[in-house]
Design a protein around this motif. Structure first.
Motif, PDB file in Angstrom:
ATOM      1  N   ARG A  90      18.455  43.673 -11.919  1.00  0.00           N
ATOM      2  CA  ARG A  90      18.891  45.035 -12.191  1.00  0.00           C
ATOM      3  C   ARG A  90      20.403  45.080 -12.252  1.00  0.00           C
ATOM      4  O   ARG A  90      21.075  44.391 -11.492  1.00  0.00           O
ATOM      5  N   GLN A  91      20.910  45.923 -13.132  1.00  0.00           N
ATOM      6  CA  GLN A  91      22.360  46.000 -13.310  1.00  0.00           C
ATOM      7  C   GLN A  91      23.073  46.429 -12.027  1.00  0.00           C
ATOM      8  O   GLN A  91      24.213  46.043 -11.794  1.00  0.00           O
ATOM      9  N   ASP A  92      22.351  47.217 -11.192  1.00  0.00           N
ATOM     10  CA  ASP A  92      23.001  47.705  -9.961  1.00  0.00           C
ATOM     11  C   ASP A  92      22.715  46.800  -8.761  1.00  0.00           C
ATOM     12  O   ASP A  92      23.067  47.140  -7.648  1.00  0.00           O
ATOM     13  N   ASP A  93      22.093  45.635  -8.980  1.00  0.00           N
ATOM     14  CA  ASP A  93      21.834  44.699  -7.880  1.00  0.00           C
ATOM     15  C   ASP A  93      22.923  43.632  -7.771  1.00  0.00           C
ATOM     16  O   ASP A  93      22.639  42.438  -7.650  1.00  0.00           O
ATOM     17  N   ASN A  94      24.183  44.029  -7.862  1.00  0.00           N
ATOM     18  CA  ASN A  94      25.280  43.093  -7.580  1.00  0.00           C
ATOM     19  C   ASN A  94      25.957  43.572  -6.309  1.00  0.00           C
ATOM     20  O   ASN A  94      25.875  44.762  -5.970  1.00  0.00           O
ATOM     21  N   VAL A  95      26.621  42.639  -5.591  1.00  0.00           N
ATOM     22  CA  VAL A  95      27.077  42.964  -4.234  1.00  0.00           C
ATOM     23  C   VAL A  95      27.940  44.230  -4.191  1.00  0.00           C
ATOM     24  O   VAL A  95      27.748  45.102  -3.345  1.00  0.00           O
ATOM     25  N   GLU A  96      28.849  44.364  -5.159  1.00  0.00           N
ATOM     26  CA  GLU A  96      29.758  45.528  -5.141  1.00  0.00           C
ATOM     27  C   GLU A  96      28.970  46.842  -5.231  1.00  0.00           C
ATOM     28  O   GLU A  96      29.192  47.784  -4.459  1.00  0.00           O
ATOM     29  N   THR A  97      28.016  46.890  -6.163  1.00  0.00           N
ATOM     30  CA  THR A  97      27.241  48.134  -6.350  1.00  0.00           C
ATOM     31  C   THR A  97      26.263  48.342  -5.196  1.00  0.00           C
ATOM     32  O   THR A  97      26.009  49.473  -4.777  1.00  0.00           O
ATOM     33  N   ILE A  98      25.736  47.232  -4.653  1.00  0.00           N
ATOM     34  CA  ILE A  98      24.830  47.363  -3.495  1.00  0.00           C
ATOM     35  C   ILE A  98      25.570  48.024  -2.334  1.00  0.00           C
ATOM     36  O   ILE A  98      25.046  48.926  -1.679  1.00  0.00           O
ATOM     37  N   LEU A  99      26.826  47.591  -2.105  1.00  0.00           N
ATOM     38  CA  LEU A  99      27.599  48.179  -0.995  1.00  0.00           C
ATOM     39  C   LEU A  99      27.828  49.668  -1.227  1.00  0.00           C
ATOM     40  O   LEU A  99      27.730  50.477  -0.309  1.00  0.00           O
ATOM     41  N   ASN A 145      17.243  55.007 -24.209  1.00  0.00           N
ATOM     42  CA  ASN A 145      18.479  55.609 -24.692  1.00  0.00           C
ATOM     43  C   ASN A 145      18.314  57.094 -25.046  1.00  0.00           C
ATOM     44  O   ASN A 145      18.902  57.584 -25.999  1.00  0.00           O
ATOM     45  N   ASN A 146      17.474  57.779 -24.284  1.00  0.00           N
ATOM     46  CA  ASN A 146      17.306  59.217 -24.543  1.00  0.00           C
ATOM     47  C   ASN A 146      18.361  60.032 -23.774  1.00  0.00           C
ATOM     48  O   ASN A 146      19.194  59.465 -23.057  1.00  0.00           O
ATOM     49  N   ASP A 147      18.325  61.361 -23.932  1.00  0.00           N
ATOM     50  CA  ASP A 147      19.368  62.215 -23.333  1.00  0.00           C
ATOM     51  C   ASP A 147      19.495  62.007 -21.827  1.00  0.00           C
ATOM     52  O   ASP A 147      20.592  61.906 -21.277  1.00  0.00           O
ATOM     53  N   LEU A 148      18.314  61.938 -21.163  1.00  0.00           N
ATOM     54  CA  LEU A 148      18.314  61.738 -19.710  1.00  0.00           C
ATOM     55  C   LEU A 148      18.987  60.407 -19.360  1.00  0.00           C
ATOM     56  O   LEU A 148      19.826  60.330 -18.460  1.00  0.00           O
ATOM     57  N   GLY A 149      18.616  59.363 -20.095  1.00  0.00           N
ATOM     58  CA  GLY A 149      19.167  58.036 -19.840  1.00  0.00           C
ATOM     59  C   GLY A 149      20.671  57.998 -20.048  1.00  0.00           C
ATOM     60  O   GLY A 149      21.416  57.409 -19.253  1.00  0.00           O
ATOM     61  N   ILE A 150      21.117  58.663 -21.089  1.00  0.00           N
ATOM     62  CA  ILE A 150      22.556  58.673 -21.392  1.00  0.00           C
ATOM     63  C   ILE A 150      23.310  59.388 -20.257  1.00  0.00           C
ATOM     64  O   ILE A 150      24.343  58.942 -19.796  1.00  0.00           O
ATOM     65  N   LYS A 151      22.708  60.477 -19.773  1.00  0.00           N
ATOM     66  CA  LYS A 151      23.317  61.248 -18.684  1.00  0.00           C
ATOM     67  C   LYS A 151      23.353  60.423 -17.383  1.00  0.00           C
ATOM     68  O   LYS A 151      24.319  60.450 -16.635  1.00  0.00           O
ATOM     69  N   ALA A 152      22.271  59.676 -17.139  1.00  0.00           N
ATOM     70  CA  ALA A 152      22.104  59.014 -15.834  1.00  0.00           C
ATOM     71  C   ALA A 152      22.822  57.674 -15.716  1.00  0.00           C
ATOM     72  O   ALA A 152      23.235  57.294 -14.614  1.00  0.00           O
ATOM     73  N   SER A 153      22.975  56.955 -16.837  1.00  0.00           N
ATOM     74  CA  SER A 153      23.354  55.543 -16.717  1.00  0.00           C
ATOM     75  C   SER A 153      24.698  55.317 -16.040  1.00  0.00           C
ATOM     76  O   SER A 153      24.845  54.392 -15.248  1.00  0.00           O
ATOM     77  N   SER A 154      25.688  56.179 -16.308  1.00  0.00           N
ATOM     78  CA  SER A 154      27.002  55.913 -15.706  1.00  0.00           C
ATOM     79  C   SER A 154      26.932  56.044 -14.183  1.00  0.00           C
ATOM     80  O   SER A 154      27.548  55.270 -13.457  1.00  0.00           O
ATOM     81  N   ARG A 199      15.481  54.499 -15.121  1.00  0.00           N
ATOM     82  CA  ARG A 199      15.730  53.213 -15.805  1.00  0.00           C
ATOM     83  C   ARG A 199      15.025  53.177 -17.161  1.00  0.00           C
ATOM     84  O   ARG A 199      15.566  52.679 -18.141  1.00  0.00           O
ATOM     85  N   GLN A 200      13.799  53.722 -17.210  1.00  0.00           N
ATOM     86  CA  GLN A 200      13.071  53.753 -18.483  1.00  0.00           C
ATOM     87  C   GLN A 200      13.829  54.621 -19.496  1.00  0.00           C
ATOM     88  O   GLN A 200      13.932  54.272 -20.672  1.00  0.00           O
ATOM     89  N   SER A 201      14.404  55.719 -19.016  1.00  0.00           N
ATOM     90  CA  SER A 201      15.156  56.605 -19.915  1.00  0.00           C
ATOM     91  C   SER A 201      16.416  55.920 -20.433  1.00  0.00           C
ATOM     92  O   SER A 201      16.802  56.103 -21.588  1.00  0.00           O
ATOM     93  N   VAL A 202      17.030  55.110 -19.563  1.00  0.00           N
ATOM     94  CA  VAL A 202      18.229  54.368 -19.991  1.00  0.00           C
ATOM     95  C   VAL A 202      17.815  53.377 -21.086  1.00  0.00           C
ATOM     96  O   VAL A 202      18.477  53.254 -22.124  1.00  0.00           O
TER      97      VAL A 202
END
Ligand code: AMP
Length: 213
Positions: free
Chosen positions: A160-169, A42-51, A36-39
């Motif tokens: 958190r961006q991933d704490d919505n019901v659809e992504t939690i499931l 906006n470093n290379d790791l973050g760019i790779k991981a965020s999607s 999350r810190q890398s996202v």
């Protein structure tokens, strides 16, 4: 002391890891926090991981394995560490074992925080985190004194961006498929301990302490 915290998203791994860190003065290594810190940076790791993260999927093994290998060799890990959110696949666990053997070390305990899916959804969907100090809140069980702001440092609370019901499931599905098999992996090694992750944070922590004694 070298510990691994296992358990589904929302089991309270981060909270318990922070408490263990304070008590034993050893670092908490959270791959989720590092990513999350890398996202954010906006470093290379973050760019790779965020999607992957936004979809509730796992970041590729080689990326997180590389991260962890580097991190556990740092000087502050000499007296121990708490792995929070790693390993999450059998390949990650095997690579971790290999690295530990190379370093002449071993994992002392693997704590599996047990909680059911219904509880996970309600915990995560109501969760907010301080963007400055990482303090965690819940709209029902642990609301901040002033809505939207951290009690400890006054920082802004965000979901958190991933704490919505659809992504939690999706995260739960990924957990069942890829991470739950780690229980058998560590059971075979004889260092798996199950901890009931229901009740208050303090109650859970006292069960955790019993297991690491
Ligand atoms: P967490 O904060 O542990 O819930 O992790 C948030 C997200 O970061 C996960 O849903 C994954 O996308 C990614 N992530 C964290 N740790 C790992 C890991 N060990 N392997 C793969 N992806 C990870």
């Amino acid at each position: 002391m070298r510990l691994i915290l296992l358990g589904p998203p929302g089991a309270g791994k981060g909270t318990q890891a922070k408490m263990l860190k304070e008590k034993f003065n050893i670092p908490q290594i959270s791959t989720g926090d590092i990513l999350r810190q890398s996202v954010k940076d906006n470093n290379d790791l973050g760019i790779k991981a965020s999607s992957f993260m936004n979809l509730g999927q796992l970041v590729p093994d080689d990326v997180v394995i590389g991260l962890i290998k580097k991190r556990i060799k740092q000087v502050d890990c000499k007296t121990g560490f708490i792995l929070d959110g790693f390993p999450r696949t059998i390949v990650q666990a095997e690579k971790l074992s290999e690295t530990m053997t190379e370093m002449g070390l071993k994992i002392d305990k693997v704590l599996d925080l047990e909680v059911n899916a219904k509880e996970v959804i309600s915990r995560l969907a109501g969760r907010s985190t301080c963007s400055d100090c990482g303090g965690m809140y819940h709209e029902v069980t642990c609301p901040p004194k002033v809505s939207g702001f951290c009690d400890s440092c006054g920082g802004v609370l965000a979901q958190r961006q991933d704490d919505n019901v659809e992504t939690i499931l999706k995260r739960l599905e990924v957990y069942q498929e890829s991470t739950a098999p780690l229980k058998q992996f560590y059971e075979k090694q004889g260092n798996l301990k199950a901890v009931t992750a229901r009740g208050s944070v303090e109650e859970i922590f006292s069960r955790v302490l019993e297991m690491v004694k």
